[in-house]
Each structure stands twice: as structure tokens, then as C-alpha cells.
Design a protein around this motif. Structure first.
Motif, PDB file in Angstrom:
ATOM      1  N   UNK A  48       0.855  -1.187   0.000  1.00 21.64           N
ATOM      2  CA  UNK A  48       0.000   0.000   0.000  1.00 21.64           C
ATOM      3  C   UNK A  48       0.891   1.236   0.000  1.00 21.64           C
ATOM      4  N   UNK A  49       0.286   2.364  -0.299  1.00 23.57           N
ATOM      5  CA  UNK A  49       1.012   3.636  -0.275  1.00 23.57           C
ATOM      6  C   UNK A  49       0.869   4.275   1.104  1.00 23.57           C
ATOM      7  N   UNK A  50       2.008   4.620   1.674  1.00 28.14           N
ATOM      8  CA  UNK A  50       2.020   5.318   2.949  1.00 28.14           C
ATOM      9  C   UNK A  50       2.687   6.670   2.791  1.00 28.14           C
ATOM     10  N   UNK A  51       2.793   7.387   3.880  1.00 28.06           N
ATOM     11  CA  UNK A  51       3.393   8.719   3.850  1.00 28.06           C
ATOM     12  C   UNK A  51       4.352   8.869   5.015  1.00 28.06           C
ATOM     13  N   UNK A  52       5.392   9.651   4.778  1.00 29.80           N
ATOM     14  CA  UNK A  52       6.366   9.992   5.813  1.00 29.80           C
ATOM     15  C   UNK A  52       6.406  11.496   5.958  1.00 29.80           C
ATOM     16  N   UNK A  53       6.292  11.975   7.193  1.00 34.58           N
ATOM     17  CA  UNK A  53       6.235  13.417   7.438  1.00 34.58           C
ATOM     18  C   UNK A  53       7.323  13.838   8.413  1.00 34.58           C
ATOM     19  N   UNK A  54       7.714  15.082   8.259  1.00 33.54           N
ATOM     20  CA  UNK A  54       8.664  15.701   9.174  1.00 33.54           C
ATOM     21  C   UNK A  54       8.236  17.146   9.376  1.00 33.54           C
ATOM     22  N   UNK A  55       7.902  17.500  10.616  1.00 33.82           N
ATOM     23  CA  UNK A  55       7.491  18.864  10.957  1.00 33.82           C
ATOM     24  C   UNK A  55       8.641  19.561  11.676  1.00 33.82           C
ATOM     25  N   UNK A  56       9.043  20.690  11.127  1.00 36.98           N
ATOM     26  CA  UNK A  56      10.149  21.457  11.696  1.00 36.98           C
ATOM     27  C   UNK A  56       9.622  22.769  12.261  1.00 36.98           C
ATOM     28  N   UNK A  57       9.715  22.979  13.581  1.00 39.54           N
ATOM     29  CA  UNK A  57       9.267  24.247  14.168  1.00 39.54           C
ATOM     30  C   UNK A  57      10.289  25.349  13.921  1.00 39.54           C
ATOM     31  N   UNK A  58      10.270  25.871  12.719  1.00 42.28           N
ATOM     32  CA  UNK A  58      11.248  26.880  12.330  1.00 42.28           C
ATOM     33  C   UNK A  58      10.850  28.249  12.846  1.00 42.28           C
ATOM     34  N   UNK A  59       9.588  28.608  12.667  1.00 49.20           N
ATOM     35  CA  UNK A  59       9.136  29.934  13.087  1.00 49.20           C
ATOM     36  C   UNK A  59       9.279  30.944  11.969  1.00 49.20           C
ATOM     37  N   UNK A  60       8.491  32.015  12.062  1.00 48.41           N
ATOM     38  CA  UNK A  60       8.474  33.018  10.989  1.00 48.41           C
ATOM     39  C   UNK A  60       9.746  33.841  10.944  1.00 48.41           C
ATOM     40  N   UNK A  61      10.362  34.059  12.082  1.00 46.48           N
ATOM     41  CA  UNK A  61      11.530  34.920  12.093  1.00 46.48           C
ATOM     42  C   UNK A  61      12.850  34.202  12.121  1.00 46.48           C
ATOM     43  N   UNK A  62      12.813  32.860  12.078  1.00 45.62           N
ATOM     44  CA  UNK A  62      14.063  32.102  12.157  1.00 45.62           C
ATOM     45  C   UNK A  62      14.844  32.230  10.856  1.00 45.62           C
ATOM     46  N   UNK A  63      16.145  32.400  10.968  1.00 46.14           N
ATOM     47  CA  UNK A  63      17.017  32.548   9.803  1.00 46.14           C
ATOM     48  C   UNK A  63      17.681  31.234   9.405  1.00 46.14           C
ATOM     49  N   UNK A  64      17.711  30.276  10.288  1.00 46.17           N
ATOM     50  CA  UNK A  64      18.384  29.020   9.994  1.00 46.17           C
ATOM     51  C   UNK A  64      17.799  27.880  10.797  1.00 46.17           C
ATOM     52  N   UNK A  65      18.471  26.731  10.728  1.00 44.31           N
ATOM     53  CA  UNK A  65      18.022  25.542  11.423  1.00 44.31           C
ATOM     54  C   UNK A  65      18.986  25.211  12.550  1.00 44.31           C
ATOM     55  N   UNK A  66      18.457  24.569  13.566  1.00 44.55           N
ATOM     56  CA  UNK A  66      19.302  24.104  14.654  1.00 44.55           C
ATOM     57  C   UNK A  66      20.066  22.858  14.207  1.00 44.55           C
ATOM     58  N   UNK A  67      21.014  22.451  15.023  1.00 43.80           N
ATOM     59  CA  UNK A  67      21.808  21.265  14.686  1.00 43.80           C
ATOM     60  C   UNK A  67      20.932  20.020  14.620  1.00 43.80           C
ATOM     61  N   UNK A  68      19.991  19.929  15.526  1.00 42.28           N
ATOM     62  CA  UNK A  68      19.106  18.770  15.509  1.00 42.28           C
ATOM     63  C   UNK A  68      18.218  18.776  14.266  1.00 42.28           C
ATOM     64  N   UNK A  69      17.714  19.943  13.896  1.00 40.56           N
ATOM     65  CA  UNK A  69      16.866  20.024  12.710  1.00 40.56           C
ATOM     66  C   UNK A  69      17.641  19.657  11.444  1.00 40.56           C
ATOM     67  N   UNK A  70      18.901  20.043  11.375  1.00 34.02           N
ATOM     68  CA  UNK A  70      19.713  19.670  10.218  1.00 34.02           C
ATOM     69  C   UNK A  70      19.908  18.160  10.145  1.00 34.02           C
ATOM     70  N   UNK A  71      20.124  17.533  11.300  1.00 37.55           N
ATOM     71  CA  UNK A  71      20.258  16.077  11.325  1.00 37.55           C
ATOM     72  C   UNK A  71      18.950  15.405  10.908  1.00 37.55           C
ATOM     73  N   UNK A  72      17.817  15.959  11.363  1.00 37.21           N
ATOM     74  CA  UNK A  72      16.521  15.394  10.986  1.00 37.21           C
ATOM     75  C   UNK A  72      16.293  15.502   9.485  1.00 37.21           C
ATOM     76  N   UNK A  73      16.682  16.622   8.905  1.00 40.01           N
ATOM     77  CA  UNK A  73      16.493  16.805   7.465  1.00 40.01           C
ATOM     78  C   UNK A  73      17.383  15.844   6.688  1.00 40.01           C
TER      79      UNK A  73
END
Length: 238
Positions: A51-76
């Protein structure tokens, strides 16, 4: 006075004859002689399907954030690696309106080997001003699963009389093996292995040449393995 008898029906005569034969063998039984039997094997009762499934990743970046944290980079990076292996189509990205972090997410995906042409982006408006903007990533993947939910009990096993034919035939109850099938489907590395076997890998040419040379020279073609003798008492002293 002449008495008139109703002619007997042929069907009634056959039924009486059958019942009489049944009485001779132990009684006329009103139940079905052949039960509506369900499949007897686990694979037939609880088949594993693709069957077809889906994989999701939600990143709490925020409207004013300029970059990603170290953990977010690893998740990506982990998300991109799984997409390269199991992805079936492009990566979808939903970013809140005005979020600078979406650019950082794109850069992180690009550095992880995801082409820009494989990213389909869309903007959305958060529900409230206090809600942090999430950059949502997702893609479609193939997964293996059982075609129905486990935990179905069509027969009452507690009373001992629900599965009459199952008890007499000593067959498995309906839900037996469903959880094992679910676990097996979840552990399969490549769901396509459920549909068909993989092609054979090419032989090890170097080892084949060694065996041919030994066979030509009349030598021993077996492989010798060196195994050091170990005593439990010697290991305990270390």
C-alpha cells in the motif's frame, strides 16, 4: 366408507429416509454437515499487501528564524536519506507565509542530495498569531501491511462453543497469527520483497577463479578457517 389418503411427496420421503439413516448412525442432526470453513493458514487469513504510505517531518522553524538548529539539520539529512531509498515521487513542503526558515530547509535538503526539481512547495497561513510556524515535509512511500485490522473475533472462544467446527477439527482461530504478520510487514526493509524475490547477485569472480585454479591443479578447493582454541578459565582470568 372409503378413506382417502394424501399422496406422499417424493421430497418428504427422501428426507425421512435420510433421517432414518442418520438415526442408525447416531441420530438425525439438524446442523450443517459441511461448515463454512475459513482459510486454515495464517498467510491466507491475514495476507500482507502493498500500500502507499506517507512519511512526514514537521520542523518548528518559526516566521523569524534565519536558519536551522543542529538537531533540525540532522533530521532533514535523515529524512532525505530515507526519501532517496524509499521515496515514490517528489518531496512536498508546506511553509508558513513569511517564514525565512523555508530557505534554510531547502538548503539543507539540497546539501543532503535532494534536487531542487524534486521539491514541491506551498505556502499556508497558521491558524493563530501565537502558533509557531511549522515547515512541513512529506513524501509518499511504499509500505507493507496486513489487509485488515487485527483483533477480530468472529467466534466466542471463552464459552467453548462459539467455534464449533474449529473445536472439532482442531484448527486455528481466526485472529491467530495476525499480530505476527503485522510485525513482519513492519520489519521488511524493502516492501517490494513481499511481491517478488530479488534477482540473484553476481558471483564473486575472484573466488571463482581461485576455485578453478585449485581444481585444475588437483588441490583442495575447500576454505580453511582459523579458529583459536579458548578455555573458559583463561578468559575469566583476563
Amino acid at each position: 366408507m372409503t378413506s382417502h389418503r394424501r399422496p406422499s411427496s417424493p421430497r418428504l420421503g427422501l428426507a425421512a429416509l435420510a433421517c432414518g439413516a442418520g438415526l442408525a448412525l447416531g441420530g438425525c442432526h439438524a446442523e450443517r454437515i459441511v461448515a463454512d470453513s475459513y482459510p486454515t493458514t495464517v498467510a491466507q487469513r491475514h495476507p500482507i499487501v502493498l500500500a502507499e504510505g506517507s512519511t512526514r517531518l514537521d520542523l518548528p522553524v518559526g516566521a523569524g528564524a534565519q536558519g536551522l538548529t543542529s538537531r533540525q539539520k540532522e533530521d532533514v539529512r535523515a529524512f532525505a536519506a530515507d526519501w532517496r531509498k524509499n521515496g515514490r515521487g517528489p518531496i512536498g513542503m508546506m511553509a508558513p507565509a513569511g517564514a525565512f526558515g523555508a530557505t534554510a530547509v531547502r538548503s539543507a535538503l539540497a546539501s543532503a542530495g535532494v534536487p531542487a526539481t524534486q521539491i514541491v512547495s506551498q505556502r499556508y497561513t497558521p491558524a493563530g498569531p501565537e502558533e509557531i510556524g511549522l515547515v512541513k515535509l512529506g513524501y509518499v512511500k511504499l509500505k507493507a501491511q496486513v489487509s485488515h485490522a487485527c483483533g477480530l473475533w468472529p467466534d466466542d472462544l471463552g464459552s467453548g462453543g462459539g467455534d464449533l467446527y474449529g473445536a472439532t477439527e482442531n484448527r486455528e482461530y481466526w485472529n491467530f497469527g495476525c499480530a505476527n504478520q503485522q510485525n513482519l510487514a513492519a520489519q521488511v526493509a524493502d516492501p517490494e520483497d513481499i511481491a517478488r524475490p530479488r534477482a540473484e547477485a553476481p558471483i564473486y569472480a575472484a573466488r571463482r577463479q581461485t576455485i578453478i585454479e585449485k581444481h585444475r591443479e588437483g588441490g583442495d578447493t575447500t576454505t580453511g578457517y582459523r579458529q583459536a582454541d579458548a578455555v573458559v578459565s583463561d578468559v575469566a582470568k583476563e
